[in-house]
Design a protein around this motif. Structure first.
Motif, PDB file in Angstrom:
ATOM      1  N   THR A 144      -3.190  -2.058  -9.011  1.00  0.00           N
ATOM      2  CA  THR A 144      -3.289  -0.719  -9.595  1.00  0.00           C
ATOM      3  C   THR A 144      -3.613   0.309  -8.516  1.00  0.00           C
ATOM      4  O   THR A 144      -3.990  -0.045  -7.393  1.00  0.00           O
ATOM      5  CB  THR A 144      -4.391  -0.660 -10.667  1.00  0.00           C
ATOM      6  OG1 THR A 144      -5.661  -0.825 -10.022  1.00  0.00           O
ATOM      7  CG2 THR A 144      -4.178  -1.704 -11.745  1.00  0.00           C
ATOM      8  N   LEU A 145      -3.516   1.557  -8.887  1.00  0.00           N
ATOM      9  CA  LEU A 145      -3.876   2.657  -7.998  1.00  0.00           C
ATOM     10  C   LEU A 145      -5.311   2.510  -7.505  1.00  0.00           C
ATOM     11  O   LEU A 145      -5.624   2.831  -6.366  1.00  0.00           O
ATOM     12  CB  LEU A 145      -3.700   3.993  -8.732  1.00  0.00           C
ATOM     13  CG  LEU A 145      -4.104   5.259  -7.985  1.00  0.00           C
ATOM     14  CD1 LEU A 145      -3.256   5.432  -6.721  1.00  0.00           C
ATOM     15  CD2 LEU A 145      -3.964   6.476  -8.885  1.00  0.00           C
ATOM     16  N   GLY A 160       5.194   2.610  -9.804  1.00  0.00           N
ATOM     17  CA  GLY A 160       5.721   3.368  -8.674  1.00  0.00           C
ATOM     18  C   GLY A 160       6.280   2.439  -7.622  1.00  0.00           C
ATOM     19  O   GLY A 160       5.641   1.456  -7.233  1.00  0.00           O
ATOM     20  N   ALA A 173       1.014   9.101  -7.795  1.00  0.00           N
ATOM     21  CA  ALA A 173       0.318   8.443  -8.906  1.00  0.00           C
ATOM     22  C   ALA A 173      -0.994   9.143  -9.234  1.00  0.00           C
ATOM     23  O   ALA A 173      -1.383   9.221 -10.400  1.00  0.00           O
ATOM     24  CB  ALA A 173       0.080   6.974  -8.580  1.00  0.00           C
ATOM     25  N   GLU A 202       1.060   6.258  -3.968  1.00  0.00           N
ATOM     26  CA  GLU A 202      -0.326   6.583  -4.323  1.00  0.00           C
ATOM     27  C   GLU A 202      -0.522   8.089  -4.485  1.00  0.00           C
ATOM     28  O   GLU A 202      -1.202   8.539  -5.405  1.00  0.00           O
ATOM     29  CB  GLU A 202      -1.285   6.039  -3.273  1.00  0.00           C
ATOM     30  CG  GLU A 202      -1.362   4.526  -3.271  1.00  0.00           C
ATOM     31  CD  GLU A 202      -2.039   3.959  -2.037  1.00  0.00           C
ATOM     32  OE1 GLU A 202      -2.418   4.728  -1.124  1.00  0.00           O
ATOM     33  OE2 GLU A 202      -2.182   2.721  -1.981  1.00  0.00           O
ATOM     34  N   SER A 261       2.411  11.270 -19.208  1.00  0.00           N
ATOM     35  CA  SER A 261       0.973  11.534 -19.355  1.00  0.00           C
ATOM     36  C   SER A 261       0.621  11.858 -20.805  1.00  0.00           C
ATOM     37  O   SER A 261      -0.363  11.334 -21.343  1.00  0.00           O
ATOM     38  CB  SER A 261       0.542  12.695 -18.454  1.00  0.00           C
ATOM     39  OG  SER A 261       0.594  12.326 -17.105  1.00  0.00           O
ATOM     40  N   GLN A 269      -1.483   2.987 -13.399  1.00  0.00           N
ATOM     41  CA  GLN A 269      -0.503   3.141 -12.326  1.00  0.00           C
ATOM     42  C   GLN A 269      -0.495   1.913 -11.432  1.00  0.00           C
ATOM     43  O   GLN A 269      -1.529   1.527 -10.884  1.00  0.00           O
ATOM     44  CB  GLN A 269      -0.806   4.392 -11.490  1.00  0.00           C
ATOM     45  CG  GLN A 269      -0.541   5.689 -12.208  1.00  0.00           C
ATOM     46  CD  GLN A 269       0.942   5.967 -12.396  1.00  0.00           C
ATOM     47  OE1 GLN A 269       1.819   5.252 -11.934  1.00  0.00           O
ATOM     48  NE2 GLN A 269       1.233   7.042 -13.109  1.00  0.00           N
ATOM     49  N   GLY A 289       2.765   3.083 -15.392  1.00  0.00           N
ATOM     50  CA  GLY A 289       3.677   3.627 -14.395  1.00  0.00           C
ATOM     51  C   GLY A 289       3.835   2.602 -13.289  1.00  0.00           C
ATOM     52  O   GLY A 289       2.848   2.061 -12.799  1.00  0.00           O
TER      53      GLY A 289
END
Length: 189
Positions: A67-68, A119, A131, A128, A103, A139, A117
């Motif tokens: 994840t982010l 990416g 995101a 990043e 969103s 993300q 999401g």
């Protein structure tokens, strides 16, 4: 060919490439093959004969990604309720235009639908950066294209939607914001 005509031709080809971003007709190379980083570390082996599971088939949720926030995400977390996977790239203007609708969807259906999401098609720092500006969905930073390959996604600005029973509703296709909202609303009831 004169220098001026060459420049005009180059600009025309570039504009055509940008216009194709996100269109249903656009054919793009697999996500793992695209990257602004051409170093050996960025190379990923791509299985040539991967095909997307058609709508109606069970989604294979056996994957993991980062994840982010840097934590591990398991695809099995998607089981039991509808899920939307949005495959995007930071350089794609269509993806940037889709971000507000994604969103809004994540906020509207928080707790009812998992919005993710994914990416890719760029280096991690670029993924990043974008995101961070897309609030709501989970993300995933998929620089190597592992999740894209897992679902046989070959184009950015597309959605894979899974129902609560784990069946694929849309199989990596472009949807307008209205079609996305209507599809998800139909799954929630």
């Amino acid at each position: 060919m004169s220098r001026r005509h060459g420049l005009i031709a180059l600009m025309t080809v570039g504009a055509m490439g940008l216009a194709a971003c996100g269109s249903e007709e656009a054919e793009t190379e697999p996500a793992a093959e695209r990257s602004s980083d051409t170093s050996a570390e960025a190379e990923v082996d791509v299985e040539e004969d991967i095909e997307a599971a058609p709508a109606g088939d069970a989604a294979d949720l056996n994957f993991t990604a980062t994840t982010l926030e840097g934590t591990e995400f398991s695809g099995t977390e998607l089981a039991g309720k509808p899920a939307v996977l949005w495959f995007w790239a930071p350089w794609c203007p269509t993806c940037r235009a889709q971000a507000p609708a994604v969103s809004d969807l994540a906020t509207q259906y928080d707790g009812e639908v998992t919005v993710v999401g994914v990416g890719g098609a760029a280096v991690a720092s670029e993924i990043e950066e974008m995101a961070k500006d897309v609030n709501g969905p989970i993300q995933l930073i998929d620089e190597p294209g592992v999740v894209w390959q897992h679902f046989a996604i070959t184009a950015q600005s597309t959605y894979l939607i899974i129902d609560a029973e784990g069946s694929i509703v849309t199989d990596g296709q472009f949807l307008s914001d209205d079609d996305l909202r209507d599809t998800v609303a139909g799954l929630v009831g």
